[in-house]
Scaffold this motif. Sequence first.
Motif, PDB file in Angstrom:
ATOM      1  N   GLY A 133     -34.662 -42.990  -7.153  1.00  0.00           N
ATOM      2  CA  GLY A 133     -33.776 -42.208  -6.688  1.00  0.00           C
ATOM      3  C   GLY A 133     -34.516 -40.774  -6.339  1.00  0.00           C
ATOM      4  N   VAL A 134     -35.617 -40.378  -7.044  1.00  0.00           N
ATOM      5  CA  VAL A 134     -36.323 -39.279  -6.957  1.00  0.00           C
ATOM      6  C   VAL A 134     -37.768 -39.487  -6.324  1.00  0.00           C
ATOM      7  CG1 VAL A 134     -35.299 -38.308  -9.132  1.00  0.00           C
ATOM      8  CG2 VAL A 134     -37.630 -39.712  -9.281  1.00  0.00           C
ATOM      9  N   ALA A 135     -38.033 -40.579  -5.929  1.00  0.00           N
ATOM     10  CA  ALA A 135     -39.300 -40.947  -5.377  1.00  0.00           C
ATOM     11  C   ALA A 135     -38.872 -41.272  -4.020  1.00  0.00           C
ATOM     12  CB  ALA A 135     -40.273 -41.639  -6.132  1.00  0.00           C
ATOM     13  N   SER A 136     -39.842 -40.798  -2.802  1.00  0.00           N
ATOM     14  CA  SER A 136     -39.786 -41.532  -1.521  1.00  0.00           C
ATOM     15  C   SER A 136     -40.487 -42.677  -1.518  1.00  0.00           C
ATOM     16  CB  SER A 136     -40.337 -40.476  -0.299  1.00  0.00           C
ATOM     17  OG  SER A 136     -41.882 -40.331  -0.640  1.00  0.00           O
ATOM     18  N   GLY A 137     -40.424 -43.394  -0.333  1.00  0.00           N
ATOM     19  CA  GLY A 137     -40.977 -44.674  -0.374  1.00  0.00           C
ATOM     20  C   GLY A 137     -42.569 -44.792  -0.396  1.00  0.00           C
ATOM     21  N   GLY A 138     -43.254 -43.685   0.211  1.00  0.00           N
ATOM     22  CA  GLY A 138     -44.705 -43.414  -0.043  1.00  0.00           C
ATOM     23  C   GLY A 138     -45.064 -43.188  -1.252  1.00  0.00           C
ATOM     24  N   GLU A 139     -44.263 -42.096  -1.804  1.00  0.00           N
ATOM     25  CA  GLU A 139     -44.729 -41.683  -3.415  1.00  0.00           C
ATOM     26  C   GLU A 139     -44.427 -42.992  -4.294  1.00  0.00           C
ATOM     27  OE1 GLU A 139     -43.110 -37.121  -2.891  1.00  0.00           O
ATOM     28  OE2 GLU A 139     -41.498 -38.958  -3.760  1.00  0.00           O
ATOM     29  N   LEU A 140     -43.442 -43.704  -3.837  1.00  0.00           N
ATOM     30  CA  LEU A 140     -43.031 -44.922  -4.963  1.00  0.00           C
ATOM     31  C   LEU A 140     -44.135 -45.922  -4.672  1.00  0.00           C
ATOM     32  CD1 LEU A 140     -40.827 -45.548  -6.953  1.00  0.00           C
ATOM     33  CD2 LEU A 140     -39.713 -46.955  -5.024  1.00  0.00           C
ATOM     34  N   SER A 141     -44.692 -46.267  -3.523  1.00  0.00           N
ATOM     35  CA  SER A 141     -45.688 -47.116  -3.160  1.00  0.00           C
ATOM     36  C   SER A 141     -47.051 -46.833  -4.188  1.00  0.00           C
ATOM     37  CB  SER A 141     -45.855 -47.409  -1.846  1.00  0.00           C
ATOM     38  OG  SER A 141     -44.726 -47.959  -1.366  1.00  0.00           O
ATOM     39  N   ARG A 142     -47.355 -45.499  -3.866  1.00  0.00           N
ATOM     40  CA  ARG A 142     -48.617 -44.946  -4.531  1.00  0.00           C
ATOM     41  C   ARG A 142     -48.510 -44.959  -6.039  1.00  0.00           C
ATOM     42  NH1 ARG A 142     -49.785 -39.391  -1.173  1.00  0.00           N
ATOM     43  NH2 ARG A 142     -47.692 -39.793  -0.180  1.00  0.00           N
ATOM     44  N   LEU A 143     -47.220 -44.690  -6.546  1.00  0.00           N
ATOM     45  CA  LEU A 143     -47.117 -44.654  -8.073  1.00  0.00           C
ATOM     46  C   LEU A 143     -47.269 -46.205  -8.469  1.00  0.00           C
ATOM     47  CD1 LEU A 143     -46.268 -43.351 -10.734  1.00  0.00           C
ATOM     48  CD2 LEU A 143     -43.925 -43.607 -10.177  1.00  0.00           C
ATOM     49  N   ALA A 144     -46.569 -47.250  -7.789  1.00  0.00           N
ATOM     50  CA  ALA A 144     -46.575 -48.463  -8.108  1.00  0.00           C
ATOM     51  C   ALA A 144     -48.178 -49.134  -8.149  1.00  0.00           C
ATOM     52  CB  ALA A 144     -46.058 -49.348  -7.003  1.00  0.00           C
ATOM     53  N   LEU A 145     -48.908 -48.590  -7.022  1.00  0.00           N
ATOM     54  CA  LEU A 145     -50.269 -48.934  -7.096  1.00  0.00           C
ATOM     55  C   LEU A 145     -51.218 -48.259  -8.326  1.00  0.00           C
ATOM     56  CD1 LEU A 145     -52.551 -50.105  -5.467  1.00  0.00           C
ATOM     57  CD2 LEU A 145     -52.963 -47.896  -4.102  1.00  0.00           C
ATOM     58  N   CYS A 146     -50.816 -47.087  -8.376  1.00  0.00           N
ATOM     59  CA  CYS A 146     -51.563 -46.525  -9.570  1.00  0.00           C
ATOM     60  C   CYS A 146     -51.201 -47.156 -11.086  1.00  0.00           C
ATOM     61  CB  CYS A 146     -51.285 -45.009  -9.901  1.00  0.00           C
ATOM     62  SG  CYS A 146     -51.721 -43.877  -8.615  1.00  0.00           S
ATOM     63  N   ILE A 147     -50.093 -47.483 -11.408  1.00  0.00           N
ATOM     64  CA  ILE A 147     -49.524 -48.097 -12.502  1.00  0.00           C
ATOM     65  C   ILE A 147     -50.103 -49.582 -12.428  1.00  0.00           C
ATOM     66  CG2 ILE A 147     -47.568 -49.032 -13.609  1.00  0.00           C
ATOM     67  CD1 ILE A 147     -45.945 -46.500 -12.834  1.00  0.00           C
ATOM     68  N   LYS A 148     -49.872 -50.418 -11.410  1.00  0.00           N
ATOM     69  CA  LYS A 148     -50.384 -51.535 -11.547  1.00  0.00           C
ATOM     70  C   LYS A 148     -52.012 -51.865 -11.675  1.00  0.00           C
ATOM     71  CE  LYS A 148     -46.151 -53.614  -9.717  1.00  0.00           C
ATOM     72  NZ  LYS A 148     -45.484 -54.565  -9.016  1.00  0.00           N
ATOM     73  N   SER A 149     -52.574 -50.598 -11.130  1.00  0.00           N
ATOM     74  CA  SER A 149     -54.146 -50.814 -11.076  1.00  0.00           C
ATOM     75  C   SER A 149     -54.651 -50.878 -12.542  1.00  0.00           C
ATOM     76  CB  SER A 149     -54.674 -49.813 -10.127  1.00  0.00           C
ATOM     77  OG  SER A 149     -54.309 -48.606 -10.564  1.00  0.00           O
ATOM     78  N   LEU A 150     -53.664 -49.953 -13.294  1.00  0.00           N
ATOM     79  CA  LEU A 150     -54.185 -49.786 -14.604  1.00  0.00           C
ATOM     80  C   LEU A 150     -53.909 -50.942 -15.636  1.00  0.00           C
ATOM     81  CD1 LEU A 150     -52.837 -46.089 -15.097  1.00  0.00           C
ATOM     82  CD2 LEU A 150     -55.032 -46.847 -15.173  1.00  0.00           C
ATOM     83  N   VAL A 151     -52.736 -51.618 -15.177  1.00  0.00           N
ATOM     84  CA  VAL A 151     -52.645 -52.670 -15.890  1.00  0.00           C
ATOM     85  C   VAL A 151     -52.964 -54.176 -15.497  1.00  0.00           C
ATOM     86  CG1 VAL A 151     -50.761 -51.849 -17.131  1.00  0.00           C
ATOM     87  CG2 VAL A 151     -50.339 -53.080 -15.244  1.00  0.00           C
ATOM     88  N   ALA A 152     -53.964 -54.141 -14.459  1.00  0.00           N
ATOM     89  CA  ALA A 152     -54.405 -55.386 -13.829  1.00  0.00           C
ATOM     90  C   ALA A 152     -55.102 -56.304 -14.851  1.00  0.00           C
ATOM     91  CB  ALA A 152     -55.230 -54.749 -12.757  1.00  0.00           C
ATOM     92  N   SER A 153     -55.792 -55.619 -15.671  1.00  0.00           N
ATOM     93  CA  SER A 153     -56.469 -56.672 -16.425  1.00  0.00           C
ATOM     94  C   SER A 153     -55.889 -57.165 -17.827  1.00  0.00           C
ATOM     95  CB  SER A 153     -57.815 -55.971 -17.207  1.00  0.00           C
ATOM     96  OG  SER A 153     -57.430 -54.926 -17.870  1.00  0.00           O
ATOM     97  N   ALA A 154     -54.619 -56.717 -17.956  1.00  0.00           N
ATOM     98  CA  ALA A 154     -53.720 -57.144 -19.050  1.00  0.00           C
ATOM     99  C   ALA A 154     -52.606 -57.773 -18.881  1.00  0.00           C
ATOM    100  CB  ALA A 154     -53.022 -55.751 -19.808  1.00  0.00           C
ATOM    101  N   ILE A 155     -52.000 -57.716 -17.554  1.00  0.00           N
ATOM    102  CA  ILE A 155     -50.811 -58.493 -17.403  1.00  0.00           C
ATOM    103  C   ILE A 155     -51.170 -59.414 -16.098  1.00  0.00           C
ATOM    104  CG2 ILE A 155     -48.626 -58.419 -16.259  1.00  0.00           C
ATOM    105  CD1 ILE A 155     -48.342 -55.779 -17.449  1.00  0.00           C
ATOM    106  N   PRO A 156     -50.789 -60.709 -16.253  1.00  0.00           N
ATOM    107  CA  PRO A 156     -50.820 -61.895 -15.313  1.00  0.00           C
ATOM    108  C   PRO A 156     -49.900 -61.484 -14.195  1.00  0.00           C
ATOM    109  CG  PRO A 156     -49.498 -62.846 -17.017  1.00  0.00           C
ATOM    110  CD  PRO A 156     -50.093 -61.413 -17.441  1.00  0.00           C
TER     111      PRO A 156
END
Length: 551
Positions: free
Chosen positions: A427-450
């Motif tokens: 509810g507080v992030a737009s689609g573009g902001e949400l996508s970028r946030l998701a990309l940042c988070i998932k790139s950080l955990v890429a080596s730890a979560i399958p």
Amino acid sequence: MIQTLTIRNYAIIEELVINFSDNLTIITGETGAGKSIMLGGLGLIMGKRADTKVLYKQNSKCIVEGVFNISPYGLQAFFEQHDLDYEAETSLRREITPSGKSRAFVNDTPVRLGVLKELSNKLIDLHQQFDTLDIHDATFQVKVIDAIADNKKLLAKYQKEYGAYEATKRSLSKLIQQSQDANKETDFLTYQLNELTDAGLEKGEMEALEMEQGRLNNAEEIQRVLGGAAVQINEDENSISSQLTDFSNSAATLVEFHPNLPKILEQFDSILLEIEEIGNQFHVIAEETEHDGERLMEVNERLSVLFNLSSKYHVQNDEELVELRDELAEKLGGFEDISERIEQLKTKVRQHEKQLLETGKKLSEKRQKVRGKFEKSVQNRLSQLSMQHARLEVNIVQTKEFMPSGIDRLRFLFAANKGSRLEEIKGVASGGELSRLALCIKSLVASAIPLPTLIFDEIDSGVSGEVALQMGIILQALSTEHQVISITHSPQIAAKANTHYFVRKKVTGNKTTTFVSELNQEERILEIAKMLSGSPPSKVAKENARELLGC
């Protein structure tokens, strides 16, 4: 990861086959050529509902099939649960017939649509603009922090204990319910048991009493018949036994005249003795038998009690009454045992809670330790993507409640702009902001979560230049750990592809058809140049394209 996607007779796609890179696959193409339509086809094997409107040719069925390498995801238990053959290379297929009937298959085995959806969602993480992403989900957020905190072993220990704790609680709840039911039943069962116990039941008593009842009711007849028989056999002056004795004596004088007579007379004398003994027994019975009104009343009363109990408890005889009495005693004894078992399980629950609290606190401590570092890393990456003022905060609150992931209530709070209040992401992030946030988070955990295959549909919407370049760098880095597929309009992102597909449409008569082709190096230069400057591309655009591609 997805290896091959085949789509037949879907929307404006007659047939296409795409072989995906293990790393970063980029899909570009003309506006309206069907890039997102391909994702619509993929959506069918992700459980999306469809009807005959999706058919390219109305008289043929639509088929979408994805072949996946599922070996990294530990899905054997899922296949076993749904009675499916597990294969490292697994096929998911969806068919829509011209009649509108939908069928789903896993490795050619028919399955319910819900099963196909559940499995595909474990294999594909599809990010589309303005979609609800899994970074909203509290479970995923906990998984992210646990991956950063390296909590895998500790969490496994907690979850094993949690499973045992839940099983013990279920057993305790069941016993408590049984105890409550028993309390309602105990008084009635105790009354029944006391009634049967007080009756002094013995197996075979009813049969014996019925015989005695008959004897007492027929005492005079027994005396008359058996007493008279005894007199005629042994006691009269001309009794049967005396007549037979006289005959035996007379016959004895003739034994020398026939060889068989001695043996016959021996048999005759034996029978004579038996007849005399029978007469004596008749006499004894007749003498012992007398009409006893008081005893007959006792027998009748006792039989009445037994008959009434048999009728009341719907049994046939006193043997079944005895069995019922013993069953009631055993059941009531079991009720008495429940209280002791309840106390034992309560003790076991407290032991589980003590262990869960100890392990849960350790999990919480490790999460708290990495929280700040994670927040800073996310903010740094968001800054790379032109979100310099965005903030992410991980809120962790210990509770007294035991949950599958521990004792923490964890949530991500986000603010996209300077001065904005931190709130839950939804509810507080737009689609573009949400996508970028998701990309940042998932790139950080890429080596730890399958993580499953990550698909980004126009994640670059609204960005260009340096931001798009940074986004491409992050996607490329993410693809070294996971398969990434991105539909993009950005030349900076397209240049990072390991495999680059171009989507185009062709109009023939009144039909529009989508085609997909894999680009070679020269074709990629030309396509990226067009994305930079338009068609035909300028010489400068081609040089820029070569620079982006590093060739």
